[in-house]
Scaffold this active site. Sequence first.
Site, PDB file in Angstrom:
ATOM      1  N   LYS A  29       4.086 -30.893  10.439  1.00  0.00           N
ATOM      2  CA  LYS A  29       3.695 -30.015  11.623  1.00  0.00           C
ATOM      3  C   LYS A  29       4.926 -29.178  12.229  1.00  0.00           C
ATOM      4  O   LYS A  29       5.943 -29.576  11.954  1.00  0.00           O
ATOM      5  CB  LYS A  29       3.243 -31.180  12.767  1.00  0.00           C
TER       6      LYS A  29
ATOM      7  N   TYR B 111      28.281 -16.147  33.259  1.00  0.00           N
ATOM      8  CA  TYR B 111      27.332 -16.129  34.246  1.00  0.00           C
ATOM      9  C   TYR B 111      27.641 -17.100  35.270  1.00  0.00           C
ATOM     10  O   TYR B 111      28.016 -18.054  35.049  1.00  0.00           O
ATOM     11  CB  TYR B 111      25.809 -16.215  33.645  1.00  0.00           C
TER      12      TYR B 111
HETATM   13  C1  LIG Z   1       4.533 -36.628  14.230  1.00  0.00           C
HETATM   14  C2  LIG Z   1       3.426 -37.755  13.764  1.00  0.00           C
HETATM   15  C3  LIG Z   1       3.849 -38.659  12.590  1.00  0.00           C
HETATM   16  C4  LIG Z   1       5.467 -38.459  12.101  1.00  0.00           C
HETATM   17  O1  LIG Z   1       6.195 -39.252  12.988  1.00  0.00           O
HETATM   18  P1  LIG Z   1       7.663 -39.531  12.407  1.00  0.00           P
HETATM   19  O2  LIG Z   1       8.435 -40.392  13.646  1.00  0.00           O
HETATM   20  O3  LIG Z   1       8.284 -38.136  12.403  1.00  0.00           O
HETATM   21  O4  LIG Z   1       7.908 -40.059  11.016  1.00  0.00           O
HETATM   22  C5  LIG Z   1       2.998 -39.691  12.153  1.00  0.00           C
HETATM   23  N1  LIG Z   1       1.919 -39.804  12.942  1.00  0.00           N
HETATM   24  C6  LIG Z   1       1.523 -38.985  13.867  1.00  0.00           C
HETATM   25  C7  LIG Z   1       0.183 -39.474  14.523  1.00  0.00           C
HETATM   26  C8  LIG Z   1       2.497 -37.994  14.465  1.00  0.00           C
HETATM   27  O5  LIG Z   1       1.839 -37.406  15.457  1.00  0.00           O
END
Ligand SMILES: *Cc1c(COP(=O)(O)O)cnc(C)c1O
Length: 369
Positions: A38, A264
């Site tokens: 993702k 700035y």
């Molecule tokens: C993002 C996510 C993961 C991945 O978790 P990590 O700590 O990056 O391994 C797994 N399960 C769900 C439901 C997530 O939203």
Amino acid sequence: MPKAKESVLEINLGNLAHNYRYLRSKLDKEVKFMSVVKAHAYGSDSVVIAQKLQELGTDYFAVAYVEEGVRLRENGITLPILVLHPQFHNFEEIIEHCLEPNIYSEKILRTFIEIAEKQKQKNYPVHIKLNTGLNRLGFDQPELDTVFELISGTGSLKVASIFSHLAASEDWKEREFTLGQIDLFRKMAWQLVENLGYEPLLHICNTSGVINYPKAAFTMVRSGIGLYGYGNDENVDPYLKPVGTLKTIISQKRNLEKGATVGYNRVFKVEKPSVIATLPIGHADGINRIYGKQKAGVFVNGKYAPIIGNVCMDIIMVDVTDIDCDEGDEVIVFGGPQHPVDFAEAGGTISYELITGIQRRVTRKVIPE
Ligand SMILES: *Cc1c(COP(=O)(O)O)cnc(C)c1O
């Protein structure tokens, strides 16, 4: 090697392969591996990363939103893809692209069944999310009877997996809570499995779950951050290799006398004759203002150069008084001599937020295995 024009995020696929193999080595061979890609594969490039992971032998992918899954489908990803956070209005698109929805509420379940039946779908794979204490998405235990009734009343879907998510798998102080979540998951999942009469995949572990609770791997794990090189633990980090290295370049060098100010709001005051360098990267690239005012720094020719003054939209200034360097020289923001976690911590944040925050205008450069 040709010098970069501006800022570049290097994506090292050899490091990705190393991390994938390391995480897999923690698990029994039969346990399936869902790679979480993702948010542009945690700020890198979801297509490049997913193609490599598909080649490495991952079993499943997970994305947060439908659009992310569609992008993978349009770029040659054929493995199953779980959409972690679908909405009522995108089930048609989900089915059109053979994506698999997380079913996390009664309303979502009813809506999906309605659409799947209308389309005359048979055994469409879905994933049932159980809430075991994170209190984010998922069914609570008292809802399980309704879930089963709705599922058994339709032939349009099949439960591909049942899963839950740990709230604090990286935190040893929360060990008891985590073990409680795992226990509740086992109970709730079995209640469903016994009624269904077939056994879907079961999964609760994220990366820190794989590392700290490998016995709770069930039949699949979901890993994101570990693939990108972070173990959420200083004892684990040495075994992983950050996939991303953020590089930039010195645009201009300037000598300043005592009493001059930089940037700035004149936040940085020069206390002694100094040399500063101006770099083409700023808060619009993902280097937030929190990193300014000498909170964090970059590496110039192997030496630490603090970020001075306020971070601008497209520019930061760094102090290079004691560093032998020139306009056009490469600068490493994180990766290489500076572990990204150290950079993130200097800004009071975590690896997840740092790496997913690197904006799309930063060029991605893929380094093959
Ligand atoms: C993002 C996510 C993961 C991945 O978790 P990590 O700590 O990056 O391994 C797994 N399960 C769900 C439901 C997530 O939203």
